[in-house]
Motif scaffolding. Sequence first.
Motif, PDB file in Angstrom:
ATOM      1  N   LEU A 541       0.668  -1.211  -0.012  1.00 26.07           N
ATOM      2  CA  LEU A 541      -0.021  -0.080   0.141  1.00 26.07           C
ATOM      3  C   LEU A 541       1.079   1.040   0.051  1.00 26.07           C
ATOM      4  N   PRO A 542       0.174   2.267  -0.501  1.00 18.99           N
ATOM      5  CA  PRO A 542       1.078   3.574  -0.556  1.00 18.99           C
ATOM      6  C   PRO A 542       1.391   4.090   1.081  1.00 18.99           C
ATOM      7  N   LYS A 543       2.431   4.730   1.127  1.00 16.03           N
ATOM      8  CA  LYS A 543       2.826   5.262   2.430  1.00 16.03           C
ATOM      9  C   LYS A 543       1.789   5.941   3.253  1.00 16.03           C
ATOM     10  N   GLN A 544       0.845   6.688   2.474  1.00 17.87           N
ATOM     11  CA  GLN A 544      -0.153   7.863   3.180  1.00 17.87           C
ATOM     12  C   GLN A 544      -1.485   7.430   2.491  1.00 17.87           C
ATOM     13  N   LEU A 545      -2.504   7.368   3.277  1.00 15.67           N
ATOM     14  CA  LEU A 545      -3.710   6.794   2.801  1.00 15.67           C
ATOM     15  C   LEU A 545      -4.966   7.675   3.768  1.00 15.67           C
ATOM     16  N   ASP A 546      -6.224   7.574   3.267  1.00 14.82           N
ATOM     17  CA  ASP A 546      -7.447   7.636   3.892  1.00 14.82           C
ATOM     18  C   ASP A 546      -7.837   6.131   4.374  1.00 14.82           C
ATOM     19  N   ILE A 547      -8.300   5.780   5.632  1.00 13.17           N
ATOM     20  CA  ILE A 547      -8.740   4.444   5.687  1.00 13.17           C
ATOM     21  C   ILE A 547     -10.100   4.402   6.356  1.00 13.17           C
ATOM     22  N   ALA A 548     -11.051   3.397   5.952  1.00 15.00           N
ATOM     23  CA  ALA A 548     -12.386   3.229   6.536  1.00 15.00           C
ATOM     24  C   ALA A 548     -12.135   1.922   7.196  1.00 15.00           C
ATOM     25  N   GLN A 563      -8.028  -3.521  17.596  1.00 14.45           N
ATOM     26  CA  GLN A 563      -7.454  -3.300  16.409  1.00 14.45           C
ATOM     27  C   GLN A 563      -8.423  -3.000  15.166  1.00 14.45           C
ATOM     28  N   LEU A 564      -7.976  -2.328  14.359  1.00  8.25           N
ATOM     29  CA  LEU A 564      -8.757  -1.993  13.391  1.00  8.25           C
ATOM     30  C   LEU A 564      -9.008  -2.962  11.887  1.00  8.25           C
ATOM     31  N   GLU A 565     -10.240  -3.370  11.544  1.00  9.64           N
ATOM     32  CA  GLU A 565     -10.456  -4.122  10.365  1.00  9.64           C
ATOM     33  C   GLU A 565     -10.624  -3.069   9.491  1.00  9.64           C
ATOM     34  N   ILE A 566      -9.668  -3.038   8.734  1.00  8.07           N
ATOM     35  CA  ILE A 566      -9.862  -1.949   7.551  1.00  8.07           C
ATOM     36  C   ILE A 566     -10.905  -2.510   6.303  1.00  8.07           C
ATOM     37  N   VAL A 567     -11.744  -1.812   5.857  1.00  2.10           N
ATOM     38  CA  VAL A 567     -12.631  -2.367   4.821  1.00  2.10           C
ATOM     39  C   VAL A 567     -12.627  -1.334   3.607  1.00  2.10           C
ATOM     40  N   GLY A 568     -11.821  -0.012   3.684  1.00  7.91           N
ATOM     41  CA  GLY A 568     -11.864   0.676   2.488  1.00  7.91           C
ATOM     42  C   GLY A 568     -10.527   1.539   2.621  1.00  7.91           C
ATOM     43  N   ILE A 569      -9.747   1.670   1.586  1.00  7.69           N
ATOM     44  CA  ILE A 569      -8.700   2.757   1.595  1.00  7.69           C
ATOM     45  C   ILE A 569      -8.838   3.478   0.059  1.00  7.69           C
ATOM     46  N   ARG A 570      -8.169   4.707   0.304  1.00  7.49           N
ATOM     47  CA  ARG A 570      -8.234   5.844  -0.962  1.00  7.49           C
ATOM     48  C   ARG A 570      -7.290   6.521  -0.697  1.00  7.49           C
ATOM     49  N   ILE A 571      -6.574   7.243  -1.763  1.00 12.80           N
ATOM     50  CA  ILE A 571      -5.807   8.351  -1.866  1.00 12.80           C
ATOM     51  C   ILE A 571      -6.135   9.463  -1.147  1.00 12.80           C
ATOM     52  N   PRO A 572      -5.607  10.246  -0.154  1.00 17.66           N
ATOM     53  CA  PRO A 572      -6.109  11.441   0.428  1.00 17.66           C
ATOM     54  C   PRO A 572      -6.405  12.398  -0.530  1.00 17.66           C
ATOM     55  N   SER A 573      -7.325  13.432  -0.279  1.00 15.42           N
ATOM     56  CA  SER A 573      -7.714  14.359  -1.284  1.00 15.42           C
ATOM     57  C   SER A 573      -6.476  15.400  -1.487  1.00 15.42           C
ATOM     58  N   SER A 574      -5.745  15.342  -0.421  1.00 20.58           N
ATOM     59  CA  SER A 574      -4.534  16.177  -0.323  1.00 20.58           C
ATOM     60  C   SER A 574      -3.447  15.901  -1.786  1.00 20.58           C
ATOM     61  N   MET A 575      -3.577  14.554  -1.784  1.00 20.66           N
ATOM     62  CA  MET A 575      -2.488  13.945  -2.894  1.00 20.66           C
ATOM     63  C   MET A 575      -3.323  13.846  -4.255  1.00 20.66           C
TER      64      MET A 575
END
Length: 650
Positions: A541-548, A563-575
């Motif tokens: 995965l990229p080093k920086q992300l938004d996570i759900a 712990q977190l169970e990740i269900v979604g990832i996306r590139i931050p809007s700033s990127m």
Amino acid sequence: MKLPNQRWDIASPNPKKIELLAKEMQVSNLIIKIILNRGVDTSDLARIYLNPNEEILPPPLAEFPDLYKSINLLIIAIEKKHKIAICGDYDADGMTSTSLLLRALKYFGGDVYYKIPNRIKDGYGINKQIVEDFSKNGVKLILTVDNGITAYEPIKRAAELGLNVIITDHHDIPKRLPPADAILNPKLLPNESPYSGLAGVGVAYVLALTLSQTLNKTEGIIASLLELFTLGTIADLAPLTGVNRRWLKQGLKQLPNSQLPGIQALIKVSGISDEQKQLKSDDIGFKLGPRINAVGRIGEPKTAIELLTTDNLEVALEKALECEEINKIRKSLCERIEKEAIDLIENIPLDYQEKRVLIVIQHKWHHGVIGIVASRLVERYGVPVFIGTYEEDDINKIRGSARGIPEFDVFHALQYCDDLLDKFGGHKAAGGFNLKQKNLSFFEKKLSEFAHQYLQLHHIKPLIKIDSAINFKDIDNNLYETLDSLQPWGIGNAIPIFWTPNIIILKQKVIGDNHLKILLAQNDGQQIEAVAWRFGSYYPLPKQLDIAYKLSKNFWNGKNNIQLEIVGIRIPSSMNKEFQSTFEFNGKQYICSIKGNKLKIKNLQGKTLSIDKGKREGLLENGYEKIKTIDVTHQPYYTIVKMALHSLNL
């Protein structure tokens, strides 16, 4: 770089309503936000949501018009020692329903036995042959469980043979009801009824519970009925609202101390921790339920029925181990068929976005597991999936399963195509169908017609429904325990999903069967561990992300950590901001830009080269016309790309 192509729906309830309800209910704004997101928008409804036992329930006899008649038919059959036959279904709902009524009617002195149609030979539900066999064996009363509402001809045949029939089912109502003596189906009740969301096992529970109260024989049977109701309701993905939610909260507390040998054995072989004081819906949905379901899908349903009806602990353990072995085979079949289906979809483009529906038909897939694969394909592609395979003894016939997305009604889609189908059934989210191979192309066209009435292109992505943004510093045991008190989670009461922007990945690795284990941090230094099930194909995965994500507890070596169970990832809007620059190469001017991970280089003649980060191939286009694919490791493209990156200070 490959990331999930998801659509995020972040809830935004009215801030004033949040503050008012939080003050009135004396709970946090975050909890009120979660409650509002589930359609609970008044203080009265919120009180019932937080304390389900405070709701005053109407008696089932006042809600189900045919319940009184059903009780009378059963009492007559029990008193006169008439043979009673239960016709069930081969999924977890059908098998728990069958087991529940077998236990209850035997306890009340009934002469009762059961028949579950063979998935391969008989297909779904009661049929004329089963009815005629019942008649030959002296049956006087037939009880259908989790099926029967669409079986007009078989029920008509039962009436011709002089048999009484009680239908207990929860599937959608057809245009013409069967001529049964009594029909118990929550779909016949008003939507506002607290009983309207019952699964098949819920209808069986209401029938058995009311019968026990009428006979004044509640002692020694009620607890076991509630436990079977709990197991079947969650395994069938019934909506966890109304009486379902109220009864399940009680049932989940009971299960760890169940007096049913079958449930004790099932808990033991499934590896559920002895430390758990009560089970959660996920324990049934991902551990107990699949082991029951697997038997109906690829084994003999009688294994599960014997497991859930025996009072012998040794027999129960033997049957639970059989379920365990069958489930391992089921998992292997699912993995193989899922891989073959994905290869088919991605290597032979099926244009599901244009058609708004994905139809995958293949030879030699196991009928019993294609429904599970359909669900996984929906998760992956975010499109309604209709998957099928050819009958073993007749390649001119297809049997299939369907799974939908929120904006698409599977049962109505099948109704739209009923002139092409030999048989179909189901509800909004899922269904099954049979058709002749010669009708396949017409079926595909008609399904696409239906889908275009309800789905736009932006719907064709996996949907992540998010409750709220939170920071890692907000995540502690107090928050976890508060959320846990709102259990059970499931359809109609979805587990809360949170999101956090701009997190940093400190460590990541692939574990187990294509999963990711990740160490995350926010800019303030707060760290937390996470797991991303089935995300291994996105590594690294990229080093920086938004996570759900949702919150869970990891039990290991006597310790438990949030712990977190990740269900979604996306590139931050700033990127996702676009950066532009210009450069010159061999006397020609170029304009280059980068947005996210896509680099574009355009010359003054209008040709554009697009390259994704980490890829060696780019796409050369002229306006909207694709010209060809370019290997950018070859000259002169290699130098052009290098100069573009330099121009952008990358």
